[in-house]
Design an enzyme around this catalytic site. Structure first.
Site, PDB file in Angstrom:
ATOM      1  N   TYR A 103     -24.362  31.060 -42.556  1.00  0.00           N
ATOM      2  CA  TYR A 103     -24.764  30.054 -43.550  1.00  0.00           C
ATOM      3  C   TYR A 103     -26.035  29.361 -43.078  1.00  0.00           C
ATOM      4  CZ  TYR A 103     -21.762  27.799 -40.091  1.00  0.00           C
ATOM      5  OH  TYR A 103     -21.169  27.411 -38.916  1.00  0.00           O
TER       6      TYR A 103
ATOM      7  N   GLU B  40     -27.899  25.390 -29.661  1.00  0.00           N
ATOM      8  CA  GLU B  40     -28.760  25.746 -30.791  1.00  0.00           C
ATOM      9  C   GLU B  40     -30.224  25.378 -30.484  1.00  0.00           C
ATOM     10  OE1 GLU B  40     -27.254  24.299 -34.554  1.00  0.00           O
ATOM     11  OE2 GLU B  40     -25.190  24.549 -33.906  1.00  0.00           O
TER      12      GLU B  40
END
Length: 436
Positions: free
Chosen positions: A275, A200
Site C-alpha cells: 500500500y 523505513e
C-alpha cells in the site's frame, strides 16, 4: 501511516481477465499455517477511540496470529527508550494510563499502584484470553527510523541497541517516568513475544532527516543477526522462543538498495508493503494498493504488490517468509472528474479525511456516498464520492489477495492498521476466511 512510495499500479474496469500468478514450489506450498498480522497503533486510542478491548469484542483476536504494536522509538544514543514528549514517545499510552473496568479487556479496572497499566497491560490481558496470539513490539516506523542507521553501524552499537530493546520490552524493565508509579523492574515481562523491525528505509530516503548510508544494506543484515542471537540467548535462559520479523519496502529500487536476501535467514517472516503505492502527493488519481499493474496505468513508473513479491522471489527470498501487506485505510484525491469513473484523473489535491487529508479509514470510506468500482485485473477497489476519489481495499479485493497468497505459497498477510476496520471486523474476517 506508512511511507509513501513512488510506485504505480492501476486498474480499468474494461479488462475481464486476471493475470496468471506465479507457480510456487511444492516446498513453499508445504509451509505450515498462514500468519495473519495486524498492527495496533499506540495513538489509535485517542481520536479513533480504538482500544485493545476492541480487538477482543470485535472478534479480531480470534482471527489474528500476531499483533505488532506501533511503535518503539530509538534515540540518538541508538537505544530503545520510553518518554512522555510529543512526537518522541508516549509512555502514558504505553503503560501508565489506568483503565476503568468498562474499558478493560477483562472487565477489571487497573489499581492505582499497579506496576503495569496502559496498552501494555491490556495486551497482556488480551493474550490471557487468546493464548495463541503473539504480540510483537515494532521498532521504528515512518517517524522513528531516524537513528536506526546509526544504531546498526557497528558491532558495539548493534549490541547496545538490541540489548536495550530486550531489556525494556522482553525483560520488561520499564522506566519510572514523572510522578507515575507504573514501571519498574520486570513490570512488562510477558507482554511481548518478539520484535518487528520497521526500518523505513535502509539506504533509501524515508522521513526527511533520517540518517542514510550505503552501508545500511549490510548493516541491516548484521542488526537482524544481532537480534536473533540475543533473542535466542535470552530465550534459552528462560526456556522459550522469541519471534523476529521486519517490515520491508515494495519499491524495487528500495529493495535493491537496502534489502539483502540474507535477512530472511534471521527472520521468521518479512511483511511486504502492499500500500501507499500512490497517494494525493501525486496529482493524478490512482490505486494505492493494487495487486497488479495493467497497461492502462498512465504513471511514469508502474509497480504493483505482485511486482514487489516477484522481485523478492527473484532475489532468492523464500516465498513462505513473504507476507503481503493489506491496508485498512484508503487514499483520496479531491476535485477529480467523472471520466473513467474518476480513475487516472487530474486532482486539485488531497480529499478531506477525518483525521488527515488524503487518508481515510475503511470504516469511514464505506459510509461515504457514491458508487464503488472493483477491477479484478488490477485487484483494486475505489469509490467516487462526488468529486473525491478514494482508493482502498474491501472484501472483494481481499478475497483476490488471499487467493494470491495461497497460490504463490506466501506466508500470510499483514494489515495496517486494526483501528481502520469496522466494529464487526469485516476486513479481518475476510482475510481469515480467505486464508482458511
Amino acid at each position: 501511516m506508512r511511507a509513501a512510495l513512488a510506485l504505480t499500479l492501476a486498474a480499468s474496469v474494461l479488462f475481464t481477465s486476471v493475470p496468471a500468478v506465479a507457480t510456487a514450489s511444492s516446498a513453499d506450498l508445504s509451509a505450515p499455517g498462514y500468519v495473519q498480522v495486524g498492527y495496533f497503533t499506540q495513538w489509535g486510542i485517542y481520536k479513533r477511540d480504538f482500544q485493545v478491548k476492541n480487538v477482543h469484542t470485535s472478534g479480531m483476536a480470534d482471527k489474528l496470529t500476531h499483533i505488532n504494536y506501533a511503535f518503539a522509538n530509538v534515540g540518538a544514543d541508538g537505544k530503545c527508550f520510553e518518554a512522555n514528549a510529543a512526537g518522541v514517545g508516549d509512555a502514558w499510552a504505553d503503560y501508565q494510563k489506568r483503565y476503568k473496568a468498562g474499558d478493560s479487556v477483562d472487565g477489571v479496572a487497573d489499581a492505582y499502584n499497579t506496576p503495569l497499566a496502559g496498552n501494555f497491560n491490556q495486551l497482556r490481558k488480551l493474550k490471557a484470553l487468546h493464548p495463541g496470539l503473539k504480540v510483537q513490539m515494532s521498532i521504528g516506523g515512518w517517524s522513528w527510523s531516524k537513528y536506526l542507521s546509526d544504531a546498526a553501524l557497528t558491532p558495539a552499537s548493534r549490541q547496545a541497541m538490541v540489548a536495550s530493546c530486550v531489556d525494556m520490552f522482553l525483560k520488561g524493565n520499564l522506566p519510572l517516568i514523572g510522578s507515575s508509579v507504573q514501571g519498574g523492574p520486570g513490570s512488562a515481562y510477558g507482554v511481548f513475544d518478539g520484535f518487528d523491525v520497521d526500518w523505513e528505509w535502509p539506504a533509501s530516503e524515508g522521513n526527511p532527516g533520517n540518517t542514510i548510508r550505503p552501508a545500511d544494506k549490510a548493516n541491516f543484515v548484521a542488526l537482524l543477526a544481532e537480534f536473533r542471537a540475543q533473542l535466542d540467548a535470552y530465550g534459552a535462559q528462560i526456556g522459550r522462543t522469541f519471534s523476529l520479523t521486519a517490515f520491508l519496502p515494495a519499491d524495487p529500487a528500495k529493495i535493491d538498495a537496502g534489502i539483502d536476501p540474507a535477512v530472511f535467514g534471521y527472520l521468521d517472516f518479512g511483511t511486504v508493503q502492499g500500500y501507499d503505492l500512490h497517494g494525493a502527493y501525486e496529482s493524478t488519481s490512482n490505486h494505492q494498493s493494487q495487486l497488479y499493474s495493467p497497461a492502462a496505468d498512465p504513471a511514469p513508473q508502474r509497480y504493483s504488490a505482485d511486482q514487489a513479491i516477484q522481485h523478492y522471489r527473484a532475489q532468492g527470498a523464500p516465498a513462505a517468509k513473504l507476507v503481503l501487506g493489506i491496508p485498512y485505510y484508503g487514499r483520496g484525491w479531491a476535485g477529480v472528474s467523472t471520466a473513467n469513473n474518476g480513475l487516472y484523473q487530474t486532482s486539485t489535491g488531497p480529499a478531506r479525511g477525518t483525521y488527515e487529508n488524503g487518508i481515510e479509514d475503511y470504516k469511514k470510506i464505506i459510509i461515504k456516498s457514491g458508487p464503488t468500482y472493483y477491477d479484478p485485473v488490477a485487484g483494486a477497489v475505489w469509490k467516487l464520492s462526488g468529486t473525491s476519489f478514494w482508493s482502498y481495499d474491501d472484501t472483494r479485493s481481499i478475497a483476490q489477495k488471499t487467493a494470491y497468497v495461497k497460490a504463490n505459497g506466501l506466508g500470510g498477510t499483514m494489515a495496517w492498521s486494526l483501528d481502520g476496520d469496522t466494529a464487526s471486523a469485516d476486513l479481518t474476517s475476510a482475510i481469515h476466511t480467505g486464508l482458511s
